[in-house]
Scaffold this active site. Structure first.
Site, PDB file in Angstrom:
ATOM      1  N   ARG A   1      53.809  43.971  -6.462  1.00 25.01           N
ATOM      2  CA  ARG A   1      53.422  45.233  -5.818  1.00 25.01           C
ATOM      3  C   ARG A   1      51.929  45.312  -5.559  1.00 25.01           C
ATOM      4  O   ARG A   1      51.298  46.340  -5.792  1.00 25.01           O
ATOM      5  CB  ARG A   1      53.860  46.406  -6.689  1.00 25.01           C
ATOM      6  CG  ARG A   1      55.353  46.489  -6.847  1.00 25.01           C
ATOM      7  CD  ARG A   1      55.758  47.687  -7.635  1.00 25.01           C
ATOM      8  NE  ARG A   1      57.194  47.732  -7.814  1.00 25.01           N
ATOM      9  CZ  ARG A   1      57.810  48.581  -8.586  1.00 25.01           C
ATOM     10  NH1 ARG A   1      57.112  49.470  -9.282  1.00 25.01           N
ATOM     11  NH2 ARG A   1      59.123  48.551  -8.707  1.00 25.01           N
ATOM     12  N   CYS A   2      51.380  44.248  -5.075  1.00 26.08           N
ATOM     13  CA  CYS A   2      49.936  44.128  -4.855  1.00 26.08           C
ATOM     14  C   CYS A   2      49.679  43.968  -3.364  1.00 26.08           C
ATOM     15  O   CYS A   2      50.516  43.436  -2.634  1.00 26.08           O
ATOM     16  CB  CYS A   2      49.434  42.899  -5.628  1.00 26.08           C
ATOM     17  SG  CYS A   2      47.698  42.488  -5.399  1.00 26.08           S
ATOM     18  N   GLY A   3      48.525  44.395  -2.915  1.00 26.46           N
ATOM     19  CA  GLY A   3      48.157  44.179  -1.521  1.00 26.46           C
ATOM     20  C   GLY A   3      48.076  42.703  -1.164  1.00 26.46           C
ATOM     21  O   GLY A   3      48.171  42.331  -0.001  1.00 26.46           O
TER      22      GLY A   3
ATOM     23  N   THR B   1      50.256  40.457  -2.363  1.00 26.62           N
ATOM     24  CA  THR B   1      51.585  39.873  -2.548  1.00 26.62           C
ATOM     25  C   THR B   1      52.039  39.029  -1.353  1.00 26.62           C
ATOM     26  O   THR B   1      52.706  38.013  -1.551  1.00 26.62           O
ATOM     27  CB  THR B   1      52.619  40.969  -2.886  1.00 26.62           C
ATOM     28  OG1 THR B   1      52.196  41.624  -4.092  1.00 26.62           O
ATOM     29  CG2 THR B   1      54.013  40.410  -3.087  1.00 26.62           C
TER      30      THR B   1
END
Length: 166
Positions: free
Chosen positions: A35-37, A39
Site C-alpha cells: 500500500r505504498c506509492g 508499490t
C-alpha cells in the site's frame, strides 16, 4: 559476511531457506509493501526477474510494515495481492522489521552498505534495494525511488551475473 547464510523463512511459512536457495545467483533484495506509492515498482522487479532469471539472477521481496503501516496484510493477503496484481512469482520472505531493536539479521547485514549518495544505515522507506553477488557479498544499494529498471540497477546486475564472472 555471506548473505546467503542468513536464515529467513518464506512468506507462506516455508523453512528459513529463502536466501540459501539463491546461493550462487546474483540477487536483488528489496523491502516491499502493498500500500505504498512505490508499490508499482513490483512491475519492474518482475521484469528484472524475467529478463535475467535464466542468467543466474533472482529477486527476493521482504515485506515490512514499518513505514506508515503500508504492509498490514496477512501472509495470505500479501501473496494474493502480489500474484494477482503484479504477477509476482519471485520469493517473498516472512514479514520482518528492517529497522530498530527488532531488525532482522538480514538487515543487520545489509544496512552497513552505502548507496551511490553515501547513505548507509537505516532503511529510509519501502523498496530500498540491495544487490548481492553470487558469492553472497553485498555489492550495491539503491534508494527507494530508484526504479528497478533504472540503468544504474541494470548495469550493476549485469556486472555480477554469474555468466559475467567467467
Amino acid at each position: 559476511m555471506n548473505v546467503y547464510d542468513i536464515a529467513i523463512a518464506g512468506l507462506e511459512g516455508s523453512p528459513a531457506t529463502v536466501l540459501d536457495e539463491q546461493r550462487g545467483r546474483a540477487t536483488l533484495i528489496v523491502n516491499v509493501a502493498s500500500r505504498c506509492g512505490l508499490t508499482p515498482q513490483y512491475d519492474g522487479l518482475v521484469a528484472l526477474a524475467d529478463r535475467y532469471g535464466d542468467r543466474g539472477f533472482g529477486v527476493v521481496g521482504v515485506p515490512c510494515n514499518q513505514f506508515m503501516g503500508q504492509e498490514p496484510g496477512t501472509p495470505e493477503e500479501i501473496l494474493e495481492f502480489c500474484s494477482t496484481t503484479y504477477g509476482v512469482d519471485f520469493p517473498l520472505t516472512e514479514k520482518v522489521d528492517v529497522n530498530g531493536a527488532e531488525r532482522h539479521p538480514l538487515y543487520e547485514a545489509l544496512v552497513p552498505a552505502a548507496d551511490a549518495e553515501g547513505h548507509d544505515g537505516d532503511i529510509r522507506w519501502n523498496f530500498e534495494k540491495f544487490l548481492v553477488a553470487p558469492d553472497g557479498s553485498i555489492v550495491d544499494r539503491f534508494g527507494p525511488k530508484v526504479e528497478p529498471l533504472d540503468q544504474r540497477v541494470l548495469s550493476a546486475i549485469e556486472a555480477v551475473l554469474p555468466d559475467a564472472q567467467t
